[in-house]
Design a protein around this motif. Sequence first.
Motif, PDB file in Angstrom:
ATOM      1  N   PRO A 153      35.034  32.591 188.777  1.00 27.01           N
ATOM      2  CA  PRO A 153      34.501  33.704 187.978  1.00 27.01           C
ATOM      3  C   PRO A 153      33.026  33.461 187.659  1.00 27.01           C
ATOM      4  CG  PRO A 153      36.535  32.815 187.032  1.00 27.01           C
ATOM      5  CD  PRO A 153      36.083  31.853 188.075  1.00 27.01           C
ATOM      6  N   PRO A 154      32.324  34.480 187.156  1.00 28.43           N
ATOM      7  CA  PRO A 154      30.915  34.287 186.782  1.00 28.43           C
ATOM      8  C   PRO A 154      30.750  33.099 185.833  1.00 28.43           C
ATOM      9  CG  PRO A 154      31.492  36.609 186.694  1.00 28.43           C
ATOM     10  CD  PRO A 154      32.771  35.868 186.946  1.00 28.43           C
ATOM     11  N   GLY A 155      29.808  32.235 186.142  1.00 27.50           N
ATOM     12  CA  GLY A 155      29.564  31.052 185.327  1.00 27.50           C
ATOM     13  C   GLY A 155      30.373  29.846 185.742  1.00 27.50           C
ATOM     14  N   GLY A 156      31.328  30.041 186.666  1.00 25.72           N
ATOM     15  CA  GLY A 156      32.164  28.935 187.115  1.00 25.72           C
ATOM     16  C   GLY A 156      31.559  28.218 188.305  1.00 25.72           C
ATOM     17  N   ALA A 157      32.207  27.139 188.722  1.00 23.02           N
ATOM     18  CA  ALA A 157      31.736  26.335 189.849  1.00 23.02           C
ATOM     19  C   ALA A 157      32.943  25.788 190.593  1.00 23.02           C
ATOM     20  CB  ALA A 157      30.841  25.194 189.357  1.00 23.02           C
ATOM     21  N   ASP A 158      32.696  25.277 191.793  1.00 21.79           N
ATOM     22  CA  ASP A 158      33.805  24.757 192.583  1.00 21.79           C
ATOM     23  C   ASP A 158      33.797  23.234 192.617  1.00 21.79           C
ATOM     24  OD1 ASP A 158      31.752  24.085 194.293  1.00 21.79           O
ATOM     25  OD2 ASP A 158      32.391  25.386 195.936  1.00 21.79           O
ATOM     26  N   ARG A 159      34.902  22.668 193.041  1.00 19.83           N
ATOM     27  CA  ARG A 159      35.080  21.235 193.290  1.00 19.83           C
ATOM     28  C   ARG A 159      34.783  20.349 192.076  1.00 19.83           C
ATOM     29  NH1 ARG A 159      34.178  20.070 199.593  1.00 19.83           N
ATOM     30  NH2 ARG A 159      34.544  22.188 200.363  1.00 19.83           N
ATOM     31  N   GLY A 160      34.882  20.916 190.878  1.00 28.26           N
ATOM     32  CA  GLY A 160      34.678  20.122 189.669  1.00 28.26           C
ATOM     33  C   GLY A 160      33.236  19.933 189.273  1.00 28.26           C
ATOM     34  N   ALA A 161      32.326  20.689 189.856  1.00 30.09           N
ATOM     35  CA  ALA A 161      30.896  20.506 189.601  1.00 30.09           C
ATOM     36  C   ALA A 161      30.573  20.654 188.115  1.00 30.09           C
ATOM     37  CB  ALA A 161      30.086  21.515 190.410  1.00 30.09           C
ATOM     38  N   GLY A 162      29.788  19.717 187.605  1.00 30.12           N
ATOM     39  CA  GLY A 162      29.323  19.777 186.227  1.00 30.12           C
ATOM     40  C   GLY A 162      30.276  19.231 185.191  1.00 30.12           C
ATOM     41  N   VAL A 163      31.466  18.798 185.594  1.00 25.42           N
ATOM     42  CA  VAL A 163      32.465  18.312 184.639  1.00 25.42           C
ATOM     43  C   VAL A 163      32.395  16.791 184.551  1.00 25.42           C
ATOM     44  CG1 VAL A 163      34.910  18.197 184.057  1.00 25.42           C
ATOM     45  CG2 VAL A 163      33.965  20.275 185.097  1.00 25.42           C
ATOM     46  N   LEU A 164      32.296  16.273 183.333  1.00 27.88           N
ATOM     47  CA  LEU A 164      32.311  14.831 183.098  1.00 27.88           C
ATOM     48  C   LEU A 164      33.746  14.381 182.855  1.00 27.88           C
ATOM     49  CD1 LEU A 164      29.281  14.414 180.637  1.00 27.88           C
ATOM     50  CD2 LEU A 164      29.288  14.121 183.127  1.00 27.88           C
ATOM     51  N   VAL A 165      34.195  13.417 183.647  1.00 26.13           N
ATOM     52  CA  VAL A 165      35.540  12.856 183.507  1.00 26.13           C
ATOM     53  C   VAL A 165      35.409  11.428 183.002  1.00 26.13           C
ATOM     54  CG1 VAL A 165      37.692  12.266 184.670  1.00 26.13           C
ATOM     55  CG2 VAL A 165      36.407  14.306 185.377  1.00 26.13           C
ATOM     56  N   GLY A 166      35.913  11.165 181.806  1.00 23.18           N
ATOM     57  CA  GLY A 166      35.861   9.823 181.240  1.00 23.18           C
ATOM     58  C   GLY A 166      36.992   8.972 181.781  1.00 23.18           C
ATOM     59  N   SER A 167      36.641   7.867 182.434  1.00 21.69           N
ATOM     60  CA  SER A 167      37.628   6.957 183.016  1.00 21.69           C
ATOM     61  C   SER A 167      37.730   5.715 182.142  1.00 21.69           C
ATOM     62  CB  SER A 167      37.219   6.570 184.442  1.00 21.69           C
ATOM     63  OG  SER A 167      38.064   5.560 184.963  1.00 21.69           O
TER      64      SER A 167
END
Length: 551
Positions: A153-167
């Motif tokens: 949708p508008p404002g979204g991204a693919d393949r997890g772009a921009g998301v920080l995952v804390g490991s």
Amino acid sequence: MRGRDPTVASVRLLVRPRGDDDHPERLRQGIDRVLGAADELGRPWAVESLFPGATEPELQRHWVVSGAVQAGPAYDVTRVAYDLAAVVARELDADVEPDLPSSAYGVEPREDDAVDIGESLGDTRGVHLPGSDDLTWVVDAVRARAAWALPPPPGGADRGAGVLVGSVDTGYTDHQELAGAWSFDLDHDVLDGDEDARDPLRRRWYMPLDSPGHGTHTASVIGCRGAGALLGVAPRATIVPIRSVKSVVQVLDGDVARAVHEAHRRGCRVITMSLGGRGFFGLRTAIRAALDDGVIVMAAAGNKVGIVVAPASYPECIAVAATNADSEPWPGSSRGPAVDVSAPGESVWVASVDARADPPAFSERRHHGTSFAVATLAGVAALWIAHHSHDRIVARVGRANVHAAFLHLVRSHGHRVPPGWTEHGWEELYGVGIVDAASLLPAPLPDEADLVPTEAPEVADPVSRLSAVLVGLSREEVRVRVAELLGTAPQAVDDLPLAAVSELVYRLGEDDMLRAGLTAPPGDIELPDRPGAAARRLLERTASRALRAAV
């Protein structure tokens, strides 16, 4: 020259005052009054915040008290620690639990250890299912490629772009498969107290439970870019390594709680924990604070122990079990009603590290464990957040409901039910099915009114905590069997002090025979179906004076 007394050991107590008087100086004065001005080495007892820099009032109430005590084989440090916890709780009117390493998660053997697929928990050179030969089979098993192809949708991204995952794991390495996936601006080392989460890759020859490279293994499942041999579920997400353990088996819950807090304050939208222990109230508080701020939190169900370990056992945390390339449960996966969903965890290709080589050798190998199942779900969560955008999700369901919305959609849309799943009753043990990213992402975001908030007491009642390790028993059966174990009345179990419940959970988690004595049907083991005198003798070998006095 006289050396250090080998019977002197370090202890840490996790303390939360119950009243409003939680000023650190008054707490220090109380500790000096109760434990003495100096520890066994003549040093002042250390009192420090469990969550340094926390702004949330609830987190600011948690403290760590540490020092040295006398202990030995006849009365070991775990018994001393629970005695100290009981007296501090009573004298200072506080919730107190010792921070003790727990082996509840299950051992992951070295690469040249067990080879049978039903026995191994780590890398194995044994027989693998043919469906796992493809290095990217996990990506296809959760239909991640199909999810990548969906227009956001508008404002979204693919393949997890921009998301920080804390490991929350052992830290990062320079494995070439993870080039470009790590954040080196936000990483943190809880163990050393600095801003470099590099995994030292040390496997101590005398400590077979060390897990060097484990953080690299799990991170590769989440975010390998695909430039080499491996491909992650969310190949454009950014992984924030928070080093908090040397071993995913010997876990200190206080360090894990700090790691959750650090991942949260660094802006991670997903926090994943491929580890487990017995848990404690401060870890639940840190998870709740993250959920309230729009973070999705998940953990591995556990390996080879039969019970769902903490924090996966908490209602605030998504519990993930493991499946294989045939879409069947991995035999080594923990299971039970606490599990929410499953994901691939058997014969998963990872960016492997052999810490025994000098220098450490990097390669690609297949590993087993719920560690990789939760990493897979973390990648799917990153895809979901990126697809819709975190701001859009918050606007739709509210910041405190992002986690609940994700879990709601996983249960309603974002999973597949393999043949035989229902017929075998696996939905009662391994969750609703296997996560399906391509079905999850296009599902409409729910209304806030459709979400069921997680209702759980601030400190779990005794029967609930004991039920987490006494799987298969009803609440009344837990009361009856624990009462007989302790030689008290069933109704008294509901009123056991926190320190006593904590110790019981610890002992039951560490002693398989003791736990079996309370849970196994008649005739399955040498102990009677109700614990009675035989099981009490097992407990008396390890119980603290405080636990015996409590009943």
